[in-house]
Design an enzyme around this catalytic site. Structure first.
Site, mmCIF file in Angstrom:
data_model
loop_
_atom_site.group_PDB
_atom_site.id
_atom_site.type_symbol
_atom_site.label_atom_id
_atom_site.label_comp_id
_atom_site.label_asym_id
_atom_site.label_seq_id
_atom_site.Cartn_x
_atom_site.Cartn_y
_atom_site.Cartn_z
ATOM 1 N N ALA A 226 2.995 0.992 -5.730
ATOM 2 C CA ALA A 226 2.583 1.015 -4.325
ATOM 3 C C ALA A 226 1.359 0.132 -4.098
ATOM 4 O O ALA A 226 1.236 -0.502 -3.046
ATOM 5 C CB ALA A 226 2.298 2.445 -3.877
ATOM 6 N N GLY B 293 2.835 -3.178 -3.903
ATOM 7 C CA GLY B 293 3.689 -3.222 -2.725
ATOM 8 C C GLY B 293 2.914 -3.281 -1.424
ATOM 9 O O GLY B 293 3.352 -3.917 -0.458
ATOM 10 N N ASP B 294 1.760 -2.647 -1.389
ATOM 11 C CA ASP B 294 0.907 -2.695 -0.203
ATOM 12 C C ASP B 294 0.501 -4.135 0.095
ATOM 13 O O ASP B 294 0.575 -4.588 1.240
ATOM 14 C CB ASP B 294 -0.327 -1.817 -0.419
ATOM 15 C CG ASP B 294 -1.295 -1.878 0.741
ATOM 16 O OD1 ASP B 294 -0.919 -1.458 1.852
ATOM 17 O OD2 ASP B 294 -2.429 -2.352 0.536
ATOM 18 N N ALA B 295 0.107 -4.861 -0.937
ATOM 19 C CA ALA B 295 -0.298 -6.260 -0.758
ATOM 20 C C ALA B 295 0.896 -7.129 -0.368
ATOM 21 O O ALA B 295 0.787 -7.999 0.501
ATOM 22 C CB ALA B 295 -0.939 -6.785 -2.039
#
Length: 127
Positions: free
Chosen positions: A13, A16-18
């Protein structure tokens, strides 16, 4: 990349956030000229946990069984804190989405990341 399968959902995550932030920014800039503050306000409509959580149920029908498993692992991950801006269920769903995007990115499956991003944007813009 074998190491990707062994990463925690929260590590996925984190990546994935970036990845999602970059996809959103590229999507918004691709719409045409806008001032940075306008872009920022528009980006929030996509990147907030509440916004991400809204698209997850509809997105699930397009996922492979392996992708659904990553989504489940991300949803079940328990971070050390929860933000005040989202309900716990929304935060867990957004973590699930970010885990999936991080997993696909680290696997080198950029085509699938872009395919899902296109679908996510379409779903988000229906609201």
């Amino acid at each position: 990349m074998d190491f990707v399968a062994n990463l925690s959902p929260l590590a996925l995550a984190y990546v994935g956030d970036a990845v999602y932030e970059l996809l959103v920014r590229a999507h918004l800039v691709g719409r045409g000229p806008a001032k940075p503050e306008q872009l920022h306000r528009e980006a929030l409509k996509y990147v907030r946990a509440t916004a991400q959580a809204r698209v997850v149920p509809a997105l699930e029908e397009y996922l492979t069984p392996a992708e659904k498993d990553i989504l489940r692992r991300g949803r079940n991950a328990r971070p050390g804190h929860l933000p005040r801006t989202a309900a716990p269920a929304e935060y867990h769903s957004s973590t699930a989405l970010e885990s999936l995007l991080g997993y696909l990115y680290l696997q080198g499956d950029w085509a699938r990341v872009e395919e899902l991003a296109h679908l996510i944007f379409k779903l988000a813009e229906q609201d």
